[in-house]
Write a protein that holds these residues in place. Structure first.
Motif, PDB file in Angstrom:
ATOM      1  N   LEU A  11       3.255  14.343 -11.445  1.00  0.00           N
ATOM      2  CA  LEU A  11       3.390  13.285 -10.019  1.00  0.00           C
ATOM      3  C   LEU A  11       1.872  12.831  -9.734  1.00  0.00           C
ATOM      4  O   LEU A  11       1.048  13.700  -9.541  1.00  0.00           O
ATOM      5  CB  LEU A  11       4.150  14.173  -8.862  1.00  0.00           C
ATOM      6  CG  LEU A  11       4.089  13.622  -7.737  1.00  0.00           C
ATOM      7  CD1 LEU A  11       4.937  12.238  -7.757  1.00  0.00           C
ATOM      8  CD2 LEU A  11       4.658  14.553  -6.551  1.00  0.00           C
ATOM      9  N   GLN A  13      -0.319   9.889  -7.164  1.00  0.00           N
ATOM     10  CA  GLN A  13      -0.270   8.726  -6.430  1.00  0.00           C
ATOM     11  C   GLN A  13      -0.620   7.196  -7.014  1.00  0.00           C
ATOM     12  O   GLN A  13      -1.366   7.378  -7.922  1.00  0.00           O
ATOM     13  CB  GLN A  13      -1.199   8.924  -5.104  1.00  0.00           C
ATOM     14  CG  GLN A  13      -0.636  10.104  -4.234  1.00  0.00           C
ATOM     15  CD  GLN A  13      -1.449  10.295  -2.993  1.00  0.00           C
ATOM     16  OE1 GLN A  13      -2.644   9.954  -2.935  1.00  0.00           O
ATOM     17  NE2 GLN A  13      -0.698  10.682  -1.814  1.00  0.00           N
ATOM     18  N   PRO A  87       3.889   2.346  -9.175  1.00  0.00           N
ATOM     19  CA  PRO A  87       5.123   2.916  -8.974  1.00  0.00           C
ATOM     20  C   PRO A  87       6.104   2.733  -9.938  1.00  0.00           C
ATOM     21  O   PRO A  87       6.841   3.134 -10.562  1.00  0.00           O
ATOM     22  CB  PRO A  87       5.812   2.378  -7.529  1.00  0.00           C
ATOM     23  CG  PRO A  87       4.589   2.432  -6.684  1.00  0.00           C
ATOM     24  CD  PRO A  87       3.472   1.847  -7.643  1.00  0.00           C
ATOM     25  N   THR A  90       6.416   4.698 -13.351  1.00  0.00           N
ATOM     26  CA  THR A  90       7.503   5.923 -13.048  1.00  0.00           C
ATOM     27  C   THR A  90       8.500   5.782 -14.344  1.00  0.00           C
ATOM     28  O   THR A  90       9.213   4.813 -14.401  1.00  0.00           O
ATOM     29  CB  THR A  90       8.155   5.963 -11.840  1.00  0.00           C
ATOM     30  OG1 THR A  90       7.173   6.264 -10.832  1.00  0.00           O
ATOM     31  CG2 THR A  90       9.159   7.143 -11.811  1.00  0.00           C
ATOM     32  N   SER A 116       3.869   7.906  -6.955  1.00  0.00           N
ATOM     33  CA  SER A 116       4.363   7.712  -5.649  1.00  0.00           C
ATOM     34  C   SER A 116       3.398   6.473  -4.868  1.00  0.00           C
ATOM     35  O   SER A 116       2.374   6.554  -5.262  1.00  0.00           O
ATOM     36  CB  SER A 116       4.257   8.886  -4.849  1.00  0.00           C
ATOM     37  OG  SER A 116       3.001   9.400  -4.732  1.00  0.00           O
TER      38      SER A 116
END
Length: 117
Positions: A11, A13, A87, A90, A116
């Motif tokens: 994960l 940012q 994002p 992802t 994210s």
């Protein structure tokens, strides 16, 4: 048979970076191209980047300038350096290898990348 094991997902940012690694084992002789594909939820698997044994690279337009693929033939490994992640990056990222002369393609189990906002 060739076994491919990916690592390095996680994960991050938006704007961040990750480095994916993939190590091949088993019948690694005569591996030609190696690369990375990804599959987002509800979408088809798509090519991200490939690299030949000689080092020639190809990138999907969506990742050009942000991702960099490299390879260590001596260690039967391929890497994907991902920067400026968004994002829309992802997805589950899959390592791929082929032996063109035998029309064989191998896949790893995938590693999840979540970006994210």
């Amino acid at each position: 048979q060739v076994q491919l094991v990916e690592s390095g997902g996680g994960l991050v940012q938006a704007g961040g970076s990750l480095r994916l690694s993939c190590v091949a084992s088993g019948g690694t002789f005569n591996i030609n191209d190696m690369g990375w594909y990804r599959q987002a939820l509800g979408k088809q698997r798509e090519l991200v980047a490939t690299i030949t044994r000689g080092g020639t690279t190809y990138y999907a337009d969506s990742v050009k300038g942000r991702f960099s693929i490299s390879r260590d033939n001596a260690k039967n490994s391929v890497f994907l350096q991902m920067t400026s992640l968004q994002p829309e990056d992802t997805a589950v990222y899959y390592c791929n290898a082929n032996k063109r002369q035998y029309a064989l393609t191998f896949w790893g189990q995938g590693t999840q990348v979540i970006v994210s906002s």
